[in-house]
Design an enzyme around this catalytic site. Sequence first.
Site, PDB file in Angstrom:
ATOM      1  N   LYS A  48       0.833  -1.198   0.000  1.00  0.00           N
ATOM      2  CA  LYS A  48       0.000   0.000   0.000  1.00  0.00           C
ATOM      3  C   LYS A  48       0.880   1.266   0.000  1.00  0.00           C
ATOM      4  O   LYS A  48       2.093   1.182   0.217  1.00  0.00           O
ATOM      5  CB  LYS A  48      -0.920  -0.034   1.229  1.00  0.00           C
ATOM      6  CG  LYS A  48      -1.993  -1.155   1.168  1.00  0.00           C
ATOM      7  CD  LYS A  48      -2.763  -1.232   2.477  1.00  0.00           C
ATOM      8  CE  LYS A  48      -3.932  -2.210   2.420  1.00  0.00           C
ATOM      9  NZ  LYS A  48      -4.610  -2.313   3.750  1.00  0.00           N
ATOM     10  N   ASN A  86      -1.502  -0.440   7.430  1.00  0.00           N
ATOM     11  CA  ASN A  86      -0.855  -1.721   7.745  1.00  0.00           C
ATOM     12  C   ASN A  86       0.002  -2.257   6.601  1.00  0.00           C
ATOM     13  O   ASN A  86       0.241  -3.456   6.493  1.00  0.00           O
ATOM     14  CB  ASN A  86      -1.920  -2.735   8.181  1.00  0.00           C
ATOM     15  CG  ASN A  86      -3.050  -2.855   7.173  1.00  0.00           C
ATOM     16  OD1 ASN A  86      -2.940  -2.366   6.052  1.00  0.00           O
ATOM     17  ND2 ASN A  86      -4.131  -3.502   7.568  1.00  0.00           N
ATOM     18  N   HIS A 106      -1.935  -5.169   1.451  1.00  0.00           N
ATOM     19  CA  HIS A 106      -3.175  -5.919   1.263  1.00  0.00           C
ATOM     20  C   HIS A 106      -2.799  -7.329   0.838  1.00  0.00           C
ATOM     21  O   HIS A 106      -1.945  -7.505  -0.034  1.00  0.00           O
ATOM     22  CB  HIS A 106      -4.074  -5.302   0.179  1.00  0.00           C
ATOM     23  CG  HIS A 106      -5.156  -6.270  -0.189  1.00  0.00           C
ATOM     24  ND1 HIS A 106      -6.282  -6.453   0.591  1.00  0.00           N
ATOM     25  CD2 HIS A 106      -5.235  -7.191  -1.193  1.00  0.00           C
ATOM     26  CE1 HIS A 106      -7.013  -7.421   0.055  1.00  0.00           C
ATOM     27  NE2 HIS A 106      -6.405  -7.889  -1.025  1.00  0.00           N
ATOM     28  N   GLU A 144      -9.742 -10.654  -7.124  1.00  0.00           N
ATOM     29  CA  GLU A 144      -8.845  -9.497  -7.000  1.00  0.00           C
ATOM     30  C   GLU A 144      -7.782  -9.488  -8.104  1.00  0.00           C
ATOM     31  O   GLU A 144      -7.471  -8.427  -8.659  1.00  0.00           O
ATOM     32  CB  GLU A 144      -8.157  -9.517  -5.632  1.00  0.00           C
ATOM     33  CG  GLU A 144      -9.112  -9.202  -4.494  1.00  0.00           C
ATOM     34  CD  GLU A 144      -8.482  -9.371  -3.124  1.00  0.00           C
ATOM     35  OE1 GLU A 144      -9.164  -9.125  -2.129  1.00  0.00           O
ATOM     36  OE2 GLU A 144      -7.302  -9.761  -3.049  1.00  0.00           O
TER      37      GLU A 144
HETATM   38  P1  GDP Z   1      -7.068  -7.391   6.028  1.00  0.00           P
HETATM   39  O1  GDP Z   1      -7.593  -8.478   5.156  1.00  0.00           O
HETATM   40  O2  GDP Z   1      -6.265  -7.905   7.201  1.00  0.00           O
HETATM   41  O3  GDP Z   1      -6.319  -6.327   5.286  1.00  0.00           O
HETATM   42  O4  GDP Z   1      -8.325  -6.662   6.701  1.00  0.00           O
HETATM   43  P2  GDP Z   1      -9.819  -6.378   6.139  1.00  0.00           P
HETATM   44  O5  GDP Z   1     -10.024  -6.991   4.800  1.00  0.00           O
HETATM   45  O6  GDP Z   1     -10.747  -6.768   7.224  1.00  0.00           O
HETATM   46  O7  GDP Z   1      -9.840  -4.779   6.036  1.00  0.00           O
HETATM   47  C1  GDP Z   1      -9.315  -4.111   4.922  1.00  0.00           C
HETATM   48  C2  GDP Z   1      -8.514  -2.909   5.379  1.00  0.00           C
HETATM   49  O8  GDP Z   1      -9.370  -1.992   6.054  1.00  0.00           O
HETATM   50  C3  GDP Z   1      -7.428  -3.229   6.388  1.00  0.00           C
HETATM   51  O9  GDP Z   1      -6.242  -3.679   5.797  1.00  0.00           O
HETATM   52  C4  GDP Z   1      -7.283  -1.906   7.084  1.00  0.00           C
HETATM   53  O10 GDP Z   1      -6.446  -0.984   6.352  1.00  0.00           O
HETATM   54  C5  GDP Z   1      -8.685  -1.348   7.111  1.00  0.00           C
HETATM   55  N1  GDP Z   1      -9.416  -1.698   8.339  1.00  0.00           N
HETATM   56  C6  GDP Z   1      -9.954  -2.902   8.615  1.00  0.00           C
HETATM   57  N2  GDP Z   1     -10.592  -2.910   9.796  1.00  0.00           N
HETATM   58  C7  GDP Z   1     -10.459  -1.660  10.294  1.00  0.00           C
HETATM   59  C8  GDP Z   1     -10.908  -1.013  11.522  1.00  0.00           C
HETATM   60  O11 GDP Z   1     -11.560  -1.610  12.368  1.00  0.00           O
HETATM   61  N3  GDP Z   1     -10.575   0.296  11.703  1.00  0.00           N
HETATM   62  C9  GDP Z   1      -9.856   0.974  10.789  1.00  0.00           C
HETATM   63  N4  GDP Z   1      -9.567   2.254  11.047  1.00  0.00           N
HETATM   64  N5  GDP Z   1      -9.411   0.420   9.628  1.00  0.00           N
HETATM   65  C10 GDP Z   1      -9.704  -0.875   9.376  1.00  0.00           C
HETATM   66 MG    MG Z   2      -9.094  -8.453   3.646  1.00  0.00          MG
END
Ligand code: GDP
Ligand code: MG
Length: 202
Positions: free
Chosen positions: A14, A157, A160, A171
């Site tokens: 990212k 973080n 992705h 994707e």
């Molecule tokens: P990943 O698969 O571990 O990347 O997580 P997800 O698919 O659940 O979420 C996508 C992205 O959204 C994450 O990589 C974070 O950048 C953001 N994100 C997810 N959950 C949260 C949250 O609870 N709070 C905030 N601020 N950002 C979040």
């Molecule tokens: Mg995800």
Amino acid sequence: MSHPKNEQTLVIVKPDGVQRSLIGEIVRRYEQSGLKLVAIKMLIPSSDTAREHYMIGGEEWLENVGKKASEAYERKGEKSPYATHRENGLAVLDACSTYLSAGPIIAMIWEGNQAVGVVRKITGGTEPLSSDVGTIRGDLTIDSFKMADTDGRAVRNLIHASGSTEEAEKEIAIWFKDEEIVSYRHLNEAMLYDVNLDGILE
Ligand code: GDP
Ligand code: MG
């Protein structure tokens, strides 16, 4: 069923990963696992592409990501400002697309035995503060849900990584054309996958 060694997964470094000069370190960690890099490019995503990318999980993703976000509020002893998980999910979608399209990214496809799971393990949990030491998110950055929520943005973080083979397939189709994906044999594969380890001895 296709052999497990043929599994592919999408990884995106990212905008924060690129700006923090971590491209090389991140690629090194996936590369050293034994996975094979079969596509890589740099681009600046449009916000439409970023939204399309997050919405491939559809309503279920919105609901889950919204649930995860509201549970984070609860853990802090606060109440989510959103009425439903879905509404919280929509706010996360906006924040995520803004983050992903903020600058140049590196998109990659990694291939190998159960690549989705291997990549998720190396990447670590969603929140850098609580992701395991030894993972990319645990070692190389310091963001948290608390700080991200305070500032009303997505948690930064670095990476992705696709969450399942179905997600990976959809994707990959968003980010890569077929002709950008390279089919080749890597020398490592002889050690990782040959049944009889032929070819070690002269
Ligand atoms: P990943 O698969 O571990 O990347 O997580 P997800 O698919 O659940 O979420 C996508 C992205 O959204 C994450 O990589 C974070 O950048 C953001 N994100 C997810 N959950 C949260 C949250 O609870 N709070 C905030 N601020 N950002 C979040
Ligand atoms: Mg995800």
